[in-house]
Scaffold this motif. Sequence first.
Motif, PDB file in Angstrom:
ATOM      1  N   ILE A   1       0.853  -1.185   0.000  1.00  0.00           N
ATOM      2  CA  ILE A   1       0.000   0.000   0.000  1.00  0.00           C
ATOM      3  C   ILE A   1       0.886   1.231   0.000  1.00  0.00           C
ATOM      4  N   VAL A   2       0.633   2.125  -0.940  1.00  0.00           N
ATOM      5  CA  VAL A   2       1.419   3.344  -1.076  1.00  0.00           C
ATOM      6  C   VAL A   2       0.767   4.466  -0.293  1.00  0.00           C
ATOM      7  N   ASN A   3       1.537   5.101   0.585  1.00  0.00           N
ATOM      8  CA  ASN A   3       1.046   6.237   1.357  1.00  0.00           C
ATOM      9  C   ASN A   3       1.124   7.526   0.549  1.00  0.00           C
ATOM     10  N   LYS A   4       2.256   7.735  -0.094  1.00  0.00           N
ATOM     11  CA  LYS A   4       2.461   8.989  -0.821  1.00  0.00           C
ATOM     12  C   LYS A   4       3.585   8.806  -1.830  1.00  0.00           C
ATOM     13  N   ILE A   5       3.488   9.530  -2.943  1.00  0.00           N
ATOM     14  CA  ILE A   5       4.546   9.540  -3.955  1.00  0.00           C
ATOM     15  C   ILE A   5       4.971  10.981  -4.183  1.00  0.00           C
ATOM     16  N   ILE A   6       6.244  11.247  -3.962  1.00  0.00           N
ATOM     17  CA  ILE A   6       6.804  12.579  -4.201  1.00  0.00           C
ATOM     18  C   ILE A   6       7.650  12.498  -5.467  1.00  0.00           C
ATOM     19  N   PRO A   7       7.184  13.074  -6.594  1.00  0.00           N
ATOM     20  CA  PRO A   7       7.920  12.919  -7.854  1.00  0.00           C
ATOM     21  C   PRO A   7       9.233  13.678  -7.908  1.00  0.00           C
ATOM     22  N   PHE A   8       9.403  14.706  -7.056  1.00  0.00           N
ATOM     23  CA  PHE A   8      10.637  15.499  -7.099  1.00  0.00           C
ATOM     24  C   PHE A   8      11.081  15.759  -5.674  1.00  0.00           C
ATOM     25  N   SER A   9      11.803  14.804  -5.102  1.00  0.00           N
ATOM     26  CA  SER A   9      12.258  14.909  -3.717  1.00  0.00           C
ATOM     27  C   SER A   9      13.747  15.226  -3.690  1.00  0.00           C
TER      28      SER A   9
ATOM     29  N   SER B   1      13.748  17.369 -18.110  1.00  0.00           N
ATOM     30  CA  SER B   1      13.460  18.747 -17.728  1.00  0.00           C
ATOM     31  C   SER B   1      12.057  19.166 -18.179  1.00  0.00           C
ATOM     32  N   TYR B   2      11.709  18.872 -19.427  1.00  0.00           N
ATOM     33  CA  TYR B   2      10.385  19.219 -19.930  1.00  0.00           C
ATOM     34  C   TYR B   2       9.290  18.423 -19.234  1.00  0.00           C
ATOM     35  N   THR B   3       9.571  17.174 -18.862  1.00  0.00           N
ATOM     36  CA  THR B   3       8.576  16.367 -18.162  1.00  0.00           C
ATOM     37  C   THR B   3       8.240  16.994 -16.813  1.00  0.00           C
ATOM     38  N   ILE B   4       9.264  17.416 -16.071  1.00  0.00           N
ATOM     39  CA  ILE B   4       9.020  18.091 -14.792  1.00  0.00           C
ATOM     40  C   ILE B   4       8.216  19.368 -15.008  1.00  0.00           C
ATOM     41  N   CYS B   5       8.588  20.117 -16.044  1.00  0.00           N
ATOM     42  CA  CYS B   5       7.898  21.372 -16.356  1.00  0.00           C
ATOM     43  C   CYS B   5       6.421  21.121 -16.652  1.00  0.00           C
ATOM     44  N   PHE B   6       6.131  20.155 -17.515  1.00  0.00           N
ATOM     45  CA  PHE B   6       4.746  19.921 -17.930  1.00  0.00           C
ATOM     46  C   PHE B   6       3.929  19.224 -16.849  1.00  0.00           C
TER      47      PHE B   6
END
Length: 322
Positions: A3-11, A185-190
């Motif tokens: 079970i996933v509590n949280k996902i932080i894409p940019f930690s 870089s563009y993926t993070i931006c979008f």
Amino acid sequence: MAIVNKIIPFSCIDGPGNRTSIFFQGCNFKCSYCHNPETINKCVNCGKCVAVCPVNALEIKDKKVVWDDKKCVACDACIRECKHKKNKKMNHLKYFFSHYYYQIGVALFLLITLFFVSPDSQLHYTFGRNDCAIFFSSGKAWMNGMTPYVDFADSKGPLLWLIYGIGYLISHYDYTGVFWLSWLSYTICFLYLYKIADYFLKEKALAFISCIVMGIAIFFPWFHYEVKSEDWCQPFIVASLYYACRIVFSQQPIDIKNICRAFFVFGISFSATLLIKYNISAMLISIYIYVIIILIKNRIGLFKPIICGLSGASLIILPFAI
């Protein structure tokens, strides 16, 4: 089943580098010094958290507490109320792709688009470059032991040279490495553009469509014929806009933790753009000043947020200063 509590894409904390962090629910270590004690146990569906949610993001259905992520403003009132060290804001791992399919779609759209449009992809010749050839040469010189501002120099900042230096290490003789870095870089931006659109439109499908339309406009060949230094600043600009919108347009009382998180991102964004192209960081100052004015009007203390902002800025600047 996990079970996933949280996902932080940019930690960028609690460990080296920038990465995706996944917090699981039901940790069996139970460390006394745990920074996330709400992830230790699983929900017992007692319902006490439902009463304290200020936006009614929690409700009881079929004797189980159900979380609505669209209503949630991340105030963490439910976590503070819970006495069982759990967090109802969680999802099963097997639903990860179904829960984030729009975000995955944005990343795939960018990959396909850049493969055909970006001058850094293998479909394009390596010659005929202007600015990016200088950036690549500077990064290559740095990676081969030359000293910035002594053996080589350019009007842009050292973070840009480092990006192209990493691209050079990935692929010595073409721009393939730079291509993959630009896609990241563009993926993070979008993804931040998607979050902004979803915040205002309250509809994930419309947010996804807005990202596609934005991508078509940005990557139209008449405009996007070469990767500029401004392109590398865009993730930091959009991240600042997202967190600024969460503060300025919030309809609920803002938790100080969320404000501190926003200022931490502000610090990272300001220092990163300063080390890429300094005039972009000067433009960002206007956003930060407006956010500060909003906080002052709402009589919210600035000491902790400013400390967090300085911490974020130091995280980027200190390695270059040393």
